[in-house]
Scaffold this motif. Structure first.
Motif, short mmCIF file in Angstrom:
data_model
loop_
_atom_site.label_atom_id
_atom_site.label_comp_id
_atom_site.label_asym_id
_atom_site.label_seq_id
_atom_site.Cartn_x
_atom_site.Cartn_y
_atom_site.Cartn_z
N LYS A 297 0.84 -1.20 0.00
CA LYS A 297 0.00 0.00 0.00
C LYS A 297 0.88 1.26 0.00
CE LYS A 297 -4.21 1.92 2.01
NZ LYS A 297 -4.99 1.71 0.77
N ILE A 298 1.94 1.22 0.78
CA ILE A 298 2.89 2.34 0.79
C ILE A 298 3.58 2.47 -0.55
CG2 ILE A 298 5.11 3.10 1.75
CD1 ILE A 298 4.13 2.03 4.47
N LEU A 299 4.01 1.35 -1.12
CA LEU A 299 4.69 1.39 -2.42
C LEU A 299 3.77 1.95 -3.50
CD1 LEU A 299 6.54 -2.04 -2.28
CD2 LEU A 299 7.58 0.24 -2.11
N VAL A 307 8.99 -0.03 -9.17
CA VAL A 307 9.51 -0.61 -7.93
C VAL A 307 8.50 -1.61 -7.38
CG1 VAL A 307 10.20 -0.13 -5.56
CG2 VAL A 307 10.95 1.38 -7.40
N GLN A 308 7.24 -1.18 -7.31
CA GLN A 308 6.21 -2.10 -6.81
C GLN A 308 6.07 -3.31 -7.73
OE1 GLN A 308 2.17 -0.66 -6.53
NE2 GLN A 308 1.66 -2.13 -4.92
N LEU A 315 4.88 -10.87 -2.98
CA LEU A 315 3.53 -10.93 -2.41
C LEU A 315 2.71 -12.00 -3.10
CD1 LEU A 315 1.20 -9.88 -0.66
CD2 LEU A 315 0.80 -8.10 -2.39
N GLU A 316 2.81 -12.07 -4.42
CA GLU A 316 2.02 -13.04 -5.18
C GLU A 316 2.39 -14.49 -4.79
OE1 GLU A 316 2.93 -11.81 -9.11
OE2 GLU A 316 1.60 -10.05 -9.03
N ALA A 317 3.68 -14.74 -4.58
CA ALA A 317 4.12 -16.08 -4.17
C ALA A 317 3.60 -16.41 -2.78
CB ALA A 317 5.64 -16.17 -4.21
N PHE A 318 3.61 -15.43 -1.89
CA PHE A 318 3.08 -15.62 -0.53
C PHE A 318 1.60 -15.96 -0.60
CE2 PHE A 318 1.20 -13.78 3.37
CZ PHE A 318 1.94 -14.46 4.33
N LEU A 319 0.86 -15.19 -1.40
CA LEU A 319 -0.58 -15.44 -1.53
C LEU A 319 -0.85 -16.80 -2.16
CD1 LEU A 319 -1.83 -11.91 -2.65
CD2 LEU A 319 -2.22 -13.03 -0.46
N ALA A 320 -0.04 -17.18 -3.14
CA ALA A 320 -0.24 -18.49 -3.78
C ALA A 320 -0.08 -19.61 -2.77
CB ALA A 320 0.76 -18.65 -4.93
N ASP A 321 0.89 -19.48 -1.87
CA ASP A 321 1.08 -20.51 -0.85
C ASP A 321 -0.06 -20.54 0.17
OD1 ASP A 321 3.33 -21.55 -1.96
OD2 ASP A 321 4.73 -20.80 -0.45
#
Length: 363
Positions: A297-299, A307-308, A315-321
């Motif tokens: 959200k800050i990015l 950069v984001q 983040l996408e890999a974290f959510l996929a897991d």
């Protein structure tokens, strides 16, 4: 002994809860109390109930709530260092503390008045609240209402999920109501509804009441029941890079801004690593997720879009897991949590019925 009575204890050695409280009280006396509208201040958060000589974890802060008579208090100061102590300061309007009943039904307001956490109370309002709330905190009628209120909050939030939000905001709007399923159970056990360590805390409660079989279900709805420690560590390393980039870019004030800052790094990053190393890798997931989303959200607000984009795969890999591969998955998972709530409520009722501290008195 009440917290207030311990503020000058000889046990307030450096690095202890007592020394942290003393530093926070000094900040209230010399700074917060000088602000316009100041009514008083009290301790809140995870250190409530801890003894003065307990060690203060490097991945914890001391939470202070400053009461203001202003209808709209200033943006909270958040986390900052004062006298070598990490303090998180927040404001609350006096209107939120206007009645004993209003405090007793609130899961985040009632706890601090169960014991005397008052730092400053020049007008006596906080002591009057403490006198009544502490007497009735464990009354079944209020315990049940606090639990029911959280249950309804979960339903409202998940039913109102907006799938058009940016991914980081959508994840946040799903994550927090899903995470407070733990609070229903903690409140039933008269435990502090913690933020970062809620899953570790509720695991202990469920074990105490013979309900351990529910814990894997809580983790399954969070999406991390089968997460391996090595994979959790990979995610926290990705979060580390995202955190440092967001903290350096941050300019726009958000209510959580101080959580994504250099002074908060020991909590967000080091604290998560410590949990993983202790075998609590699944218990680290909730706050890792909240931090990931807040960083993005800050990015989105303050960094170059490239950069984001460069950090988005983390983040996408974290959510996929966690089981999120499409936007529609959030709607499916929200419905699954709602369907799970009757089971959570049955467990809460079992805890309330077995909890010897809960009384049948009412006001």
């Amino acid at each position: 002994m009440d917290i207030k009575d311990c503020s000058s204890s000889s046990e307030n050695q450096p690095g202890t809860v007592g020394s942290a409280r003393a530093a926070a009280a000094d900040w209230v006396l010399h700074q917060a109390s000088k602000e316009k509208g100041f009514i008083g201040a009290y301790f809140t958060g995870s250190t409530i109930g801890m003894p003065e000589d307990a060690p203060m974890s490097p991945s914890s802060d001391i939470d202070v709530m400053v009461v203001s008579e202003l209808a709209e208090p200033p943006l909270k100061p958040g986390k900052f260092i004062y006298r070598d102590t990490l303090i998180e300061g927040s404001y609350i309007s006096l209107s939120e503390l206007s009645s004993v009943q209003k405090v007793l039904v609130s899961h985040h307001l009632a706890g601090p008045f169960r014991v005397n956490t008052i730092i400053s109370d020049p007008h006596g309002h906080l002591h009057r609240l403490y006198s009544e709330v502490s007497r009735h905190f464990a009354d079944e009628v209020w315990v049940r209402q606090r639990c029911e209120n959280v249950l309804q909050q979960i339903k409202r939030s998940l039913l109102g999920l907006d799938l058009s939000l940016p991914l980081h905001d959508l994840f946040t709007s799903w994550l927090f109501p899903t995470g407070i399923t733990t609070h229903v159970l903690l409140l039933a056990a008269l435990k502090n509804p913690t933020v970062r360590l809620r899953y570790a805390a509720v695991r202990g409660v469920l074990e105490d009441y013979g309900l351990s079989s529910l814990y894997p279900e809580l983790l399954r709805h969070l999406g991390c029941a089968d997460l391996e420690p090595e994979r959790a560590m990979q995610h926290v390393r990705s979060l580390e890079r995202t955190f440092d980039t967001a903290a350096a870019a941050a300019k726009t004030p958000f209510f959580f801004s101080s959580d994504i800052s250099p002074v908060s790094r020991p909590i967000a990053i080091d604290g998560s690593i410590t949990l993983i190393e202790q075998g609590l890798h699944r218990e680290a997931v909730f706050w890792m997720g909240a931090t990931f989303a807040r960083c993005h959200k800050i990015l989105a607000a303050d960094s170059d879009p490239n950069v984001q984009k460069e950090l988005a795969p983390g983040l996408e890999a974290f959510l996929a897991d966690l089981g999120f591969h499409t936007v529609q998955d959030f709607s499916v998972r929200a419905a699954a949590v709602i369907d799970f709530l009757p089971e959570v409520w049955r467990a809460a009722e079992t805890i309330m019925a077995s909890n010897p501290e809960i009384t049948g008195r009412s006001m």
